[in-house]
Design a protein around this motif. Structure first.
Motif, short mmCIF file in Angstrom:
data_model
loop_
_atom_site.label_atom_id
_atom_site.label_comp_id
_atom_site.label_asym_id
_atom_site.label_seq_id
_atom_site.Cartn_x
_atom_site.Cartn_y
_atom_site.Cartn_z
N ASP A 106 1.31 22.44 14.84
CA ASP A 106 0.27 22.78 15.82
C ASP A 106 0.69 22.54 17.26
OD1 ASP A 106 -2.21 23.31 13.97
OD2 ASP A 106 -1.11 21.61 13.14
N GLY A 107 1.98 22.41 17.48
CA GLY A 107 2.44 22.21 18.86
C GLY A 107 2.72 23.53 19.54
N LYS A 108 3.57 23.49 20.57
CA LYS A 108 3.92 24.71 21.31
C LYS A 108 4.80 25.62 20.44
CE LYS A 108 5.26 22.04 24.92
NZ LYS A 108 4.41 20.87 24.65
N LEU A 109 5.81 25.02 19.81
CA LEU A 109 6.78 25.79 19.03
C LEU A 109 6.34 26.00 17.58
CD1 LEU A 109 9.58 27.10 18.74
CD2 LEU A 109 10.52 24.82 18.30
N ARG A 149 -0.40 14.03 10.27
CA ARG A 149 -0.93 12.67 10.23
C ARG A 149 -2.37 12.68 9.70
NH1 ARG A 149 0.43 11.44 16.33
NH2 ARG A 149 -0.10 13.65 16.35
N SER A 196 -4.88 13.36 12.25
CA SER A 196 -4.69 14.58 13.06
C SER A 196 -6.02 15.32 13.27
CB SER A 196 -3.72 15.51 12.35
OG SER A 196 -3.66 16.73 13.04
N SER A 198 -5.92 18.41 14.74
CA SER A 198 -5.65 19.85 14.86
C SER A 198 -6.26 20.58 13.66
CB SER A 198 -4.16 20.12 15.02
OG SER A 198 -3.45 19.49 14.02
N ALA A 253 13.86 18.12 15.59
CA ALA A 253 13.17 18.61 16.79
C ALA A 253 14.18 18.62 17.94
CB ALA A 253 11.98 17.73 17.12
N ASP A 254 15.13 19.54 17.84
CA ASP A 254 16.18 19.68 18.87
C ASP A 254 15.74 20.80 19.81
OD1 ASP A 254 18.91 19.75 20.04
OD2 ASP A 254 19.35 18.45 18.36
N PHE A 255 16.04 22.05 19.47
CA PHE A 255 15.49 23.22 20.16
C PHE A 255 15.57 23.08 21.69
CE2 PHE A 255 13.06 22.70 16.12
CZ PHE A 255 13.52 23.82 15.46
N SER A 300 16.42 23.02 25.77
CA SER A 300 16.66 23.85 26.96
C SER A 300 18.12 23.79 27.34
CB SER A 300 15.89 23.29 28.16
OG SER A 300 14.55 23.59 28.09
N LYS A 355 18.05 13.01 21.37
CA LYS A 355 18.35 14.12 20.45
C LYS A 355 19.72 13.91 19.81
CE LYS A 355 15.35 17.47 22.62
NZ LYS A 355 14.65 18.66 22.22
N GLY A 376 18.02 27.15 24.59
CA GLY A 376 17.77 27.36 26.03
C GLY A 376 16.27 27.26 26.31
N PHE A 387 12.47 27.82 26.64
CA PHE A 387 11.51 28.71 25.98
C PHE A 387 11.11 29.75 27.04
CE2 PHE A 387 9.58 25.23 22.99
CZ PHE A 387 10.72 25.27 22.20
N PHE A 410 7.05 27.09 33.95
CA PHE A 410 8.16 26.25 33.48
C PHE A 410 9.48 26.79 34.04
CE2 PHE A 410 10.95 25.46 29.55
CZ PHE A 410 11.22 24.14 29.88
N1 LIG Z 1 13.67 24.73 25.01
C1 LIG Z 1 12.54 24.49 25.64
O1 LIG Z 1 12.22 25.07 26.68
C2 LIG Z 1 11.57 23.51 25.06
C3 LIG Z 1 10.32 23.28 25.67
C4 LIG Z 1 9.43 22.40 25.06
C5 LIG Z 1 9.78 21.77 23.85
N2 LIG Z 1 11.02 22.01 23.31
C6 LIG Z 1 11.43 21.40 22.03
O2 LIG Z 1 10.70 22.06 20.99
C7 LIG Z 1 10.38 21.12 19.94
C8 LIG Z 1 8.88 21.11 19.73
O3 LIG Z 1 8.27 20.64 20.92
P1 LIG Z 1 6.76 20.99 21.28
O4 LIG Z 1 6.64 20.80 22.76
O5 LIG Z 1 6.39 22.26 20.62
O6 LIG Z 1 6.04 19.77 20.56
P2 LIG Z 1 4.51 19.35 20.73
O7 LIG Z 1 3.72 20.50 21.24
O8 LIG Z 1 4.44 18.04 21.46
O9 LIG Z 1 4.18 19.04 19.18
C9 LIG Z 1 2.92 18.71 18.79
C10 LIG Z 1 2.89 18.75 17.26
O10 LIG Z 1 3.55 17.57 16.76
C11 LIG Z 1 2.65 16.84 15.92
N3 LIG Z 1 2.94 15.42 16.09
C12 LIG Z 1 2.96 14.74 17.26
N4 LIG Z 1 3.27 13.46 17.03
C13 LIG Z 1 3.46 13.33 15.68
C14 LIG Z 1 3.78 12.23 14.82
N5 LIG Z 1 3.99 11.01 15.30
N6 LIG Z 1 3.88 12.47 13.51
C15 LIG Z 1 3.67 13.71 13.01
N7 LIG Z 1 3.34 14.79 13.76
C16 LIG Z 1 3.24 14.58 15.08
C17 LIG Z 1 1.28 17.24 16.42
O11 LIG Z 1 0.37 16.99 15.40
P3 LIG Z 1 -1.22 17.05 15.66
O12 LIG Z 1 -1.58 18.49 15.82
O13 LIG Z 1 -1.80 16.46 14.46
O14 LIG Z 1 -1.46 16.23 16.90
C18 LIG Z 1 1.48 18.72 16.71
O15 LIG Z 1 1.46 19.48 15.52
C19 LIG Z 1 10.99 19.79 20.39
O16 LIG Z 1 12.25 19.69 19.84
C20 LIG Z 1 11.09 19.93 21.90
O17 LIG Z 1 12.10 19.13 22.46
C21 LIG Z 1 11.89 22.86 23.89
#
Ligand SMILES: NC(=O)c1ccc[n+]([C@@H]2O[C@H](COP(=O)([O-])OP(=O)(O)OC[C@H]3O[C@@H](n4cnc5c(N)ncnc54)[C@H](OP(=O)(O)O)[C@@H]3O)[C@@H](O)[C@H]2O)c1
Length: 297
Positions: A12-15, A35, A38, A40, A102-104, A106, A124, A149, A151, A158
């Motif tokens: 349920d996050g961004k990715l 969790r 949670s 979400s 959770a690497d992915f 930039s 990471k 790279g 997103f 961003f």
């Molecule tokens: N390349 C880029 O431009 C870029 C930009 C941003 C992120 N990223 C990378 O993309 C990946 C995903 O990042 P994101 O920003 O999408 O993540 P995010 O939005 O912070 O992820 C939120 C999700 O993680 C769950 N979560 C949070 N804490 C948790 C825990 N302790 N245990 C289990 N689940 C948990 C949340 O669950 P609930 O819904 O239950 O709260 C939700 O589903 C990461 O590797 C990040 O470094 C890359």
């Protein structure tokens, strides 16, 4: 053995949603771990199972919940290190074939410049080191990290582009090429890694939607919106010197600025040994079409 059953943590996050979509498209059977507390909504497409786990994801509970699973993909924030280590430990115990952390990024978190500017990226590499250790000790366990790279379509701000205000920032001469990926492309890359476990075993793979420059992006945004933008020039060295002390004092905003610089100036994946577009059967996307989509969001 082919990977079929995949656990996704962070759906349920961004990715997460883009990865969930691509896994389903790829024919995988997906179980979302979340969790117990949670909030979400869990309104996933048909066929997706949900397992609620005690909030701190204890290893013994994970071992039971992972029974019958082949792979784990984690899309929580990269700063969630402990939960990744516990998932990996439990995964190794039950013979999970592939762990995608959770690497992915930039940027390339193993570069000295990256670690110096944004120490968060060391985490990471710490996760990668732990996964390497687990893979050395457990025959079946293996990992793949995906670096994509910036997103591209998460938010134009961003990338320092403000379409509504018709303005943006350009670092230095704007000519440096950098790799960037749409969320959908990162999803496709993840599914493709799980389809090609042997070719992607225990390594970092680099992917992109396109390798472009800030000047090309500027032109694409003007073309798609049919209007001139006001572009401000930023000298990266000065900007870095300003932002670094703020980031060191804990400013999340300054840290994000440093990540912007790293992704825009130090992240061309096309000459990397493990640039995996061909291997994964991925193709570059059309920049103009991607910009048009960003503008319509
Ligand atoms: N390349 C880029 O431009 C870029 C930009 C941003 C992120 N990223 C990378 O993309 C990946 C995903 O990042 P994101 O920003 O999408 O993540 P995010 O939005 O912070 O992820 C939120 C999700 O993680 C769950 N979560 C949070 N804490 C948790 C825990 N302790 N245990 C289990 N689940 C948990 C949340 O669950 P609930 O819904 O239950 O709260 C939700 O589903 C990461 O590797 C990040 O470094 C890359």
């Amino acid at each position: 053995m082919a990977i079929k059953n995949v656990v996704l943590v962070g759906a349920d996050g961004k990715l997460g949603p883009a990865i969930l979509h691509a896994l389903l498209d790829g024919g995988f059977k997906v179980t979302v771990f979340k969790r117990a507390s949670s909030k979400s909504p869990s309104n996933y497409p048909d066929g997706v199972s949900v397992a609620k786990i005690t909030d701190d994801f204890p290893v013994d509970e994970l071992v039971k919940a992972l029974h019958g699973q082949d792979a784990i993909v984690v899309t929580t924030a990269g700063s969630q290190v402990d939960v990744q280590l516990r998932l990996a430990e439990a995964g190794a115990k039950v013979g999970i074939q592939r762990f995608i952390p959770a690497d992915f990024g930039s940027c390339d978190s193993s570069m000295a410049k990256v670690q110096e500017l944004v120490p968060l990226y060391k985490q990471k590499t710490e996760v990668r080191d732990y996964l390497t250790d687990l893979a050395n000790k457990n025959d079946k366990f293996a990992w793949t990290a995906i670096v994509c790279g910036h997103f591209f379509d998460w938010s134009p701000e961003f990338l320092h582009i403000w379409p509504k205000e018709k303005r943006g920032d350009i670092l230095d001469d704007g000519e440096t090429k950098f790799s960037t990926s749409t969320l959908a492309q990162v999803g496709r890359a993840t599914a493709a890694v799980l389809k090609k476990p042997d070719e992607t075993i225990n390594k970092v793979v680099y992917v992109q939607s396109f390798c472009t420059s800030q000047n090309e992006l500027a032109k694409a945004f003007e073309k798609a919106s049919g209007s001139k933008f006001n572009w401000s020039n930023i000298k990266s060295e000065e900007f870095e010197r300003e932002q670094k002390p703020l980031a060191d004092k804990g400013s999340a905003e300054a840290t994000e600025e440093l990540v912007w610089i790293l992704g825009a100036l130090y992240s061309n994946w096309e000459d990397r040994d493990t640039f995996a577009m061909k291997l994964l059967g991925l193709e570059n996307e059309d920049l103009d079409a991607a910009v048009q989509k960003v503008l319509s969001q």
